[in-house]
Design a protein around this motif. Structure first.
Motif, short mmCIF file in Angstrom:
data_model
loop_
_atom_site.label_atom_id
_atom_site.label_comp_id
_atom_site.label_asym_id
_atom_site.label_seq_id
_atom_site.Cartn_x
_atom_site.Cartn_y
_atom_site.Cartn_z
N LEU A 168 0.84 -1.19 0.00
CA LEU A 168 0.00 0.00 0.00
C LEU A 168 0.88 1.24 0.00
O LEU A 168 1.87 1.33 0.74
N ASP A 169 0.52 2.20 -0.84
CA ASP A 169 1.32 3.40 -0.99
C ASP A 169 0.63 4.54 -0.23
O ASP A 169 -0.34 5.13 -0.72
N PHE A 170 1.12 4.81 0.96
CA PHE A 170 0.43 5.80 1.80
C PHE A 170 0.65 7.23 1.30
O PHE A 170 -0.05 8.14 1.73
N LYS A 171 1.58 7.40 0.38
CA LYS A 171 1.74 8.73 -0.24
C LYS A 171 0.46 9.12 -0.99
O LYS A 171 0.10 10.27 -1.04
N LEU A 172 -0.21 8.13 -1.57
CA LEU A 172 -1.44 8.42 -2.31
C LEU A 172 -2.53 8.93 -1.39
O LEU A 172 -3.42 9.66 -1.81
N ALA B 215 -1.92 10.80 1.11
CA ALA B 215 -1.52 12.14 1.56
C ALA B 215 -1.73 13.19 0.48
O ALA B 215 -2.43 14.16 0.68
N ASP B 216 -1.13 13.01 -0.67
CA ASP B 216 -1.35 13.98 -1.75
C ASP B 216 -1.26 13.28 -3.09
O ASP B 216 -0.80 12.16 -3.20
N GLY B 217 -1.74 13.94 -4.10
CA GLY B 217 -1.82 13.31 -5.41
C GLY B 217 -0.70 13.69 -6.36
O GLY B 217 -0.78 13.44 -7.56
N GLU B 218 0.35 14.30 -5.82
CA GLU B 218 1.43 14.74 -6.70
C GLU B 218 2.14 13.54 -7.32
O GLU B 218 2.54 12.62 -6.62
N VAL B 219 2.29 13.56 -8.64
CA VAL B 219 3.07 12.50 -9.28
C VAL B 219 4.17 13.10 -10.12
O VAL B 219 3.96 14.13 -10.77
N PRO B 220 5.34 12.47 -10.12
CA PRO B 220 6.39 12.95 -11.01
C PRO B 220 6.02 12.63 -12.45
O PRO B 220 5.25 11.70 -12.70
N GLN B 221 6.55 13.39 -13.37
CA GLN B 221 6.29 13.11 -14.79
C GLN B 221 6.96 11.82 -15.20
O GLN B 221 8.08 11.53 -14.77
N ALA B 222 6.26 11.05 -16.02
CA ALA B 222 6.86 9.80 -16.51
C ALA B 222 8.00 10.14 -17.46
O ALA B 222 7.89 11.05 -18.27
N PRO B 223 9.13 9.42 -17.33
CA PRO B 223 10.25 9.67 -18.24
C PRO B 223 9.87 9.37 -19.68
O PRO B 223 8.98 8.56 -19.93
N THR B 224 10.53 10.03 -20.59
CA THR B 224 10.29 9.75 -22.01
C THR B 224 11.61 9.36 -22.64
O THR B 224 12.67 9.57 -22.08
#
Lengths: 363, 151
Positions: A129-133, A135-144
């Motif tokens: 379980l990812d407790f960061k989710l 807390a907040d919804g910030e996600v890093p950009q997926a690499p390209t």
């Protein structure tokens, strides 16, 4: 047997009003928007589109909201809406070879043209379980990764086909039967089976597919290829006499490569199972391919070993969760008269049994 | 004799680009390019479905995969050109804009609309595809073989 009974209108109205309130939940918590469901619960949306048999993410998201997250209820809503739509026609068969793949993997070939592309997968996550989710919804950009020219992504089965090691899927333009227009009847050809399977309940299909892996109609499947991505939908415009793309749909395709000992007419070669499902619906597409392969025993000259997954009538008549839930849940509706007669019968039988005992004792 | 293929192909191409535009985008670009002309409905926008077909084993016999919602309409300009739209989804406003552009692409406005509506849409669609493809490419597995100790 049903009997018209008056009464209960107010109870029903009040029940529905309470349902609406419960659906909303605690009003101190922000309300979910349909767009939020569409964007953030997209795999639920995909399942509702696949089993509702209607590709429209906004409608599927609305159905999920209305159904309080009960996906079978949401599928029911979509199926009901679908019946109100006029049918404008049928598309040209989609060409999955032209898919712009988000994901494309093969379990049979490591180095294949186009490569192993993992895409946005749960695979290799740790299932913690990812407790960061929370807390907040910030996600890093997926690499390209740029500088990669668009490669052709040929189907894996084509390589095996070149050596003649796998059965072909020769081009054919027989118009397919449509179970939304004609009742599903046995024997069902492969086109009808595939239509029934692609809209079948995911859990039921998964269970059947699993049974083939555990030994019921074993046909040892490898995932030859699994791909997820967008394909253009081309449709002939009757007024113009040519076909245009009306849009794109995301689909998941699974081709299995299965063992086949050969028959009197065919040399030993690999055979194929096929799964194609609306949306990113990987578990369902793999399950569909395994069940499709099991159902092909007759055309491949295999024995019927009595396994549930081989029995087209059993599979197709029980795979639809709306039919199943309709019949299952109707038994909770009033059956007062039915039950009264059962009650009478049991009382009569008991009376007879008691009188019998008395007689036996007397003798 | 006019080559019918030449006449059909560009139209097929622009109608496909219009159908794949994101919500509200065709109208936005159209209104920025020119003032909308008068038109009459031949078929007011209506929502229905199309059965999406696929092929067993990707190349074999067709089967019915499921339906997709479609909005369609047809209109005619005062100058007689007829525009059609068949677009995925349930957006009558988008269908109207697409049909208008389809009709106008058959008039002397074609060059303006090609430059200000069709080409930008095509570029946006290509860019969106490329952006997604770049993310997919970043998840492509590069295999390497470990050097083994025996030898």
């Amino acid at each position: 047997m049903y009997v018209a009974v008056k009464g209960g209108e107010r109870a029903i109205e009040n029940a529905h009003a309470w349902l609406a309130e419960e659906r909303r939940g605690d009003t101190d918590i922000a309300e979910l928007s349909v767009a939020q469901i569409r964007e953030q619960l997209s795999l639920a949306v995909n399942r509702v589109m696949a089993e509702g048999s209607l590709y429209d993410p906004d409608l599927a998201a609305l159905a999920i909201k209305q159904a309080r997250g009960d996906l079978i209820e949401a599928i029911f809503l979509i199926r009901a809406y679908r019946t109100t739509l006029p049918r404008f026609g049928a598309s040209e068969p989609v060409d999955t070879g032209k898919m712009t793949c988000d994901r494309r993997i093969s379990a049979t070939f490591k180095d294949l043209p186009g490569g192993q592309v993992l895409g946005p997968t749960f695979d290799y996550t740790h299932r913690l379980l990812d407790f960061k989710l929370a807390a907040d919804g910030e996600v890093p950009q997926a690499p390209t990764r740029s500088g990669i020219t668009a490669e052709d992504v040929p189907h894996v089965s084509e390589f095996l086909n070149r050596e003649g090691l796998i059965e072909g899927a020769p081009h054919d333009d027989t118009p397919p039967p449509d179970l939304t227009r004609e009742p599903l009847e046995m024997p069902a050809d492969r086109a009808l089976r595939l239509q029934a399977l692609t809209r079948a309940d995911e859990g039921f299909t998964l269970g059947l597919a699993y049974s083939t892996q555990r030994g019921y109609a074993r046909n040892h499947a490898f995932v030859g290829e699994l791909r997820i991505g967008a394909v253009p939908v081309e449709m002939e415009i009757p007024e113009l006499g040519f076909a245009i793309e009306v849009g794109e749909v995301t689909v998941t395709e699974c081709e299995t490569v299965n063992q086949f000992k050969g028959s009197k007419t065919e040399p030993p070669q690999f055979t194929r199972g096929y799964g194609l499902v609306f949306g990113q619906t990987e578990r369902k597409a793999i399950s569909m391919a395994l069940v499709d392969r099991a159902l092909r025993w007759e055309e491949l000259g295999e024995d019927f070993v009595g396994a549930p997954a081989q029995d087209a009538e059993f599979v197709l008549y029980h795979a639809d969760n709306i039919q199943a839930t309709g019949f299952l849940e109707h038994i909770k509706l009033p059956h007062y008269v039915d039950f009264q007669s059962e009650l009478e019968l049991v009382r009569k039988l008991r009376r007879e049994a008691e009188t019998g005992h008395v007689q036996e004792a007397a003798e | 004799m006019k080559d019918t293929v030449d006449e059909i192909n560009p139209r097929k191409a622009w109608m496909s680009v219009l159908a794949k535009a994101s919500e509200g985008r065709v109208a936005q670009l159209l209104d920025a390019a020119i003032a909308r002309p008068e038109f009459a409905w031949l078929r007011a926008p209506e929502i229905g479905s199309t059965m999406v077909r696929a092929r067993a084993g990707a190349t074999g016999a067709p089967f019915n995969l499921g339906e997709v919602t479609i909005t369609r309409c047809a209109l005619t300009l005062d100058t007689g050109e007829v525009g059609h739209a068949y677009i995925k989804g349930r957006n009558k406003v988008d269908a109207q804009a697409a049909a208008l552009v389809d009709a106008l692409m058959q008039t002397d406005k074609a060059e303006v609309l090609r430059a200000q509506v069709i080409d930008p849409l095509e570029a946006e669609q290509a860019a969106a595809k490329a952006a997604r493809a770049a993310k997919a490419a970043a998840t492509k597995v590069d295999f390497f073989t470990m050097v083994r100790g025996e030898d």
